[in-house]
Design an enzyme around this catalytic site. Sequence first.
Site, short mmCIF file in Angstrom:
data_model
loop_
_atom_site.label_atom_id
_atom_site.label_comp_id
_atom_site.label_asym_id
_atom_site.label_seq_id
_atom_site.Cartn_x
_atom_site.Cartn_y
_atom_site.Cartn_z
N PRO A 89 0.82 -1.22 0.00
CA PRO A 89 0.00 0.00 0.00
C PRO A 89 0.86 1.27 0.00
O PRO A 89 0.34 2.37 -0.20
CB PRO A 89 -0.83 -0.13 1.28
CG PRO A 89 -0.17 -1.18 2.11
CD PRO A 89 0.60 -2.06 1.19
N GLU A 116 3.36 -8.28 8.74
CA GLU A 116 3.56 -6.84 8.86
C GLU A 116 4.51 -6.29 7.80
O GLU A 116 4.94 -5.15 7.86
CB GLU A 116 4.07 -6.49 10.26
CG GLU A 116 3.00 -6.57 11.33
CD GLU A 116 1.76 -5.75 10.99
OE1 GLU A 116 1.90 -4.53 10.80
OE2 GLU A 116 0.68 -6.34 10.89
N ARG A 154 -4.09 -8.60 -20.56
CA ARG A 154 -5.07 -8.33 -21.61
C ARG A 154 -4.57 -7.30 -22.62
O ARG A 154 -5.18 -7.11 -23.67
CB ARG A 154 -6.43 -7.98 -21.02
CG ARG A 154 -6.43 -6.80 -20.11
CD ARG A 154 -7.77 -6.67 -19.40
NE ARG A 154 -8.85 -6.38 -20.31
CZ ARG A 154 -9.00 -5.23 -20.95
NH1 ARG A 154 -8.13 -4.26 -20.78
NH2 ARG A 154 -10.02 -5.04 -21.76
#
Length: 225
Positions: A89, A116, A154
């Site tokens: 993140p 973590e 794709r």
Amino acid sequence: MRYHVLTLFPEMILQGLHTSIIGRAVQRGVISIEAVNIRDHADNAYGKVDDYPYGGGAGMVMQAEPVFRAYEAVAARLPKKPRVLHMTPQGRVFTQQMAAEFAQEEDLIFLCGHYEGIDERVLEEIVTDHVSIGDYVLTGGELPAMVMIDAISRLIPGALNNQESAQYDSFQDGLLEYPQYSRPQEWRGRQVPDILLSGHHANVEKWRHEQSLLRTQQRRPDLLK
Ligand code: ADE
């Protein structure tokens, strides 16, 4: 494209990516997906790959050496030093433009953390790109890796049928895609827009472009800036 995913949960990657369009691309040999179990590269007989964080705090940290060994086992077989994408993140937020850029590579290594996080030193040693799939926290990097592999694959020539062409997708021209309709012409009192039945190709294209603009303005005005 050859994908190499370093993970503690290889079955998640293999099960998730061997169905539907991506599974077909694997069968055709357009892409290949290898999942490397970091646990197989543990430096002890128990397969233990995590330990307590120095300085204290909650949770466990994935140790540097097993991750590095898993990376080396892959990198040693490749013709040149590959990009190594760390799923976190704390990374740059993944976009269609990044998918197109990564699609140019011959090999991509995905590093999936759990617990973590991963010992910072091995990240410094091997990672070329820290990538996030959005501003929320997941339990591990496997789903982000699968999301990225789907979006990248794709765009690789031969992965999609003509019918599934990526050419007119949302984001491809910075706009959301126009609405689509299929049979029947009337469904529960709702009609297909007349213009789509007109057979007038130029007018249909014009209408679709207007709808794309309108939709982008209504749903994602940030994209127009
Ligand atoms: N790992 C945990 N959360 C993540 C996210 N949002 N993107 C990428 N990797 C992650």
